[in-house]
Each structure stands twice: as structure tokens, then as C-alpha cells.
Design a protein around this motif. Structure first.
Motif, mmCIF file in Angstrom:
data_model
loop_
_atom_site.group_PDB
_atom_site.id
_atom_site.type_symbol
_atom_site.label_atom_id
_atom_site.label_comp_id
_atom_site.label_asym_id
_atom_site.label_seq_id
_atom_site.Cartn_x
_atom_site.Cartn_y
_atom_site.Cartn_z
ATOM 1 N N MET A 116 0.841 -1.172 0.000
ATOM 2 C CA MET A 116 0.000 0.000 0.000
ATOM 3 C C MET A 116 0.893 1.244 0.000
ATOM 4 N N ILE A 117 0.503 2.251 -0.756
ATOM 5 C CA ILE A 117 1.261 3.502 -0.833
ATOM 6 C C ILE A 117 0.715 4.473 0.210
ATOM 7 N N TYR A 118 1.635 5.095 0.935
ATOM 8 C CA TYR A 118 1.290 6.086 1.950
ATOM 9 C C TYR A 118 1.945 7.416 1.604
ATOM 10 N N GLN A 119 1.222 8.474 1.818
ATOM 11 C CA GLN A 119 1.766 9.827 1.683
ATOM 12 C C GLN A 119 2.235 10.247 3.071
ATOM 13 N N LEU A 120 3.543 10.483 3.208
ATOM 14 C CA LEU A 120 4.088 10.907 4.496
ATOM 15 C C LEU A 120 4.100 12.421 4.578
ATOM 16 N N GLY A 121 3.807 12.905 5.750
ATOM 17 C CA GLY A 121 3.851 14.337 6.008
ATOM 18 C C GLY A 121 4.396 14.570 7.404
ATOM 19 N N TRP A 122 4.686 15.803 7.731
ATOM 20 C CA TRP A 122 5.231 16.154 9.031
ATOM 21 C C TRP A 122 4.977 17.617 9.286
ATOM 22 N N THR A 123 5.218 18.022 10.515
ATOM 23 C CA THR A 123 5.048 19.413 10.924
ATOM 24 C C THR A 123 6.423 20.024 11.143
ATOM 25 N N THR A 131 -2.824 6.457 0.115
ATOM 26 C CA THR A 131 -3.152 7.244 -1.066
ATOM 27 C C THR A 131 -3.050 6.400 -2.337
ATOM 28 N N ALA A 132 -3.778 6.813 -3.326
ATOM 29 C CA ALA A 132 -3.674 6.178 -4.642
ATOM 30 C C ALA A 132 -2.835 7.044 -5.573
ATOM 31 N N ALA A 133 -2.736 8.350 -5.247
ATOM 32 C CA ALA A 133 -1.987 9.299 -6.073
ATOM 33 C C ALA A 133 -0.901 9.961 -5.228
ATOM 34 N N ALA A 134 0.328 9.561 -5.430
ATOM 35 C CA ALA A 134 1.448 10.107 -4.668
ATOM 36 C C ALA A 134 1.706 11.562 -5.024
ATOM 37 N N PHE A 141 4.543 0.613 1.825
ATOM 38 C CA PHE A 141 4.765 -0.273 2.963
ATOM 39 C C PHE A 141 3.923 -1.522 2.781
ATOM 40 N N ALA A 142 4.400 -2.628 3.333
ATOM 41 C CA ALA A 142 3.677 -3.890 3.223
ATOM 42 C C ALA A 142 2.363 -3.852 4.001
ATOM 43 N N ASP A 143 2.389 -3.165 5.167
ATOM 44 C CA ASP A 143 1.196 -3.106 6.009
ATOM 45 C C ASP A 143 1.302 -1.939 6.988
ATOM 46 N N ASN A 144 0.259 -1.754 7.794
ATOM 47 C CA ASN A 144 0.228 -0.653 8.768
ATOM 48 C C ASN A 144 1.306 -0.796 9.837
ATOM 49 N N ILE A 145 1.630 -2.017 10.199
ATOM 50 C CA ILE A 145 2.648 -2.245 11.225
ATOM 51 C C ILE A 145 4.001 -1.739 10.738
ATOM 52 N N GLN A 146 4.360 -2.070 9.517
ATOM 53 C CA GLN A 146 5.630 -1.608 8.947
ATOM 54 C C GLN A 146 5.643 -0.084 8.838
ATOM 55 N N CYS A 147 4.512 0.495 8.462
ATOM 56 C CA CYS A 147 4.401 1.944 8.351
ATOM 57 C C CYS A 147 4.585 2.612 9.714
ATOM 58 N N ASP A 148 3.887 2.121 10.730
ATOM 59 C CA ASP A 148 3.995 2.690 12.077
ATOM 60 C C ASP A 148 5.409 2.581 12.628
ATOM 61 N N ALA A 192 14.875 13.189 1.671
ATOM 62 C CA ALA A 192 16.019 12.345 1.301
ATOM 63 C C ALA A 192 16.177 11.188 2.283
ATOM 64 N N TYR A 193 16.014 11.464 3.567
ATOM 65 C CA TYR A 193 16.137 10.410 4.575
ATOM 66 C C TYR A 193 15.079 9.331 4.357
ATOM 67 N N VAL A 194 13.844 9.759 4.145
ATOM 68 C CA VAL A 194 12.748 8.808 3.961
ATOM 69 C C VAL A 194 12.996 7.955 2.725
ATOM 70 N N LEU A 195 13.355 8.568 1.628
ATOM 71 C CA LEU A 195 13.577 7.811 0.403
ATOM 72 C C LEU A 195 14.745 6.835 0.530
ATOM 73 N N GLU A 196 15.742 7.203 1.310
ATOM 74 C CA GLU A 196 16.909 6.348 1.486
ATOM 75 C C GLU A 196 16.640 5.208 2.460
ATOM 76 N N HIS A 197 15.864 5.467 3.510
ATOM 77 C CA HIS A 197 15.694 4.486 4.579
ATOM 78 C C HIS A 197 14.373 3.728 4.568
ATOM 79 N N ALA A 198 13.475 4.090 3.702
ATOM 80 C CA ALA A 198 12.180 3.384 3.638
ATOM 81 C C ALA A 198 12.402 1.967 3.158
ATOM 82 N N PRO A 199 11.581 1.051 3.631
ATOM 83 C CA PRO A 199 11.709 -0.336 3.168
ATOM 84 C C PRO A 199 11.560 -0.420 1.654
ATOM 85 N N LYS A 200 12.365 -1.237 1.039
ATOM 86 C CA LYS A 200 12.295 -1.411 -0.416
ATOM 87 C C LYS A 200 11.281 -2.500 -0.723
ATOM 88 N N GLN A 201 10.307 -2.168 -1.551
ATOM 89 C CA GLN A 201 9.250 -3.141 -1.910
ATOM 90 C C GLN A 201 9.537 -3.741 -3.255
#
Length: 82
Positions: free
Chosen positions: A1-8, A26-29, A39-46, A73-82
Motif C-alpha cells: 500500500m502507498i502512503y503519503q508521508l507528512g510532518w510538521t 493514497t492512490a496518487a502520490a 509499505f507492506a502493512d500498517n505495522i511496517q508503516c507505524d 532524502a532520509y525517507v527515500l533512502e531508509h524506507a523499506p524497499k518493496q
């Protein structure tokens, strides 16, 4: 499942901080206002959100563009590779 990450991004005495990381399915990144990650699932995302929150807890930035680019850059480098 694709997730849109955001932060404050918040001002502080020593510079800008980033926190309150969140992920929305999200369906549209949209990589202009955040970053999309699969992410494979909500657990991996959390688990990844906790990792990112911990990594940036003490980090400070001089401007919002630097904060955005560094987090992205950090997220793209360290996110799990699917």
C-alpha cells in the motif's frame, strides 16, 4: 500500500524542528508536499514513522526548504524497499 508521508515543521530557539510524522494511504502520490512510500502493512508503516520521529527529534534546521529536503532524502533512502 502507498502512503503519503507528512510532518510538521515548527520554529524553536535553536532553529526549525520537524515532528508529528504521519502517513495517509493514497492512490496518487504527491512528492511536492511530502513523500510517498510503499509499505507492506500498517505495522511496517507505524514502525518506520517511529524511526523517523526518533531520528529527527534532536535535529534543527536553518530554513524550511532544508528541513523538507533533508527529511525527504532520509525517507527515500531508509524506507523499506518493496
Amino acid at each position: 500500500m502507498i502512503y503519503q508521508l507528512g510532518w510538521t515543521t515548527l520554529p524553536g530557539l535553536r532553529g526549525l524542528s520537524v515532528s508529528e510524522f504521519r502517513a495517509t494511504p493514497t492512490a496518487a502520490a504527491d512528492n511536492e508536499s511530502g513523500v510517498a512510500v510503499e509499505f507492506a502493512d500498517n505495522i511496517q508503516c507505524d514502525e518506520f514513522l517511529r524511526q523517523v520521529e526518533e531520528h529527527f527529534a534532536a535535529r534543527r534546521f536553518t530554513n524550511s526548504a532544508d528541513a523538507f529536503d533533508t527529511v525527504k532524502a532520509y525517507v527515500l533512502e531508509h524506507a523499506p524497499k518493496q
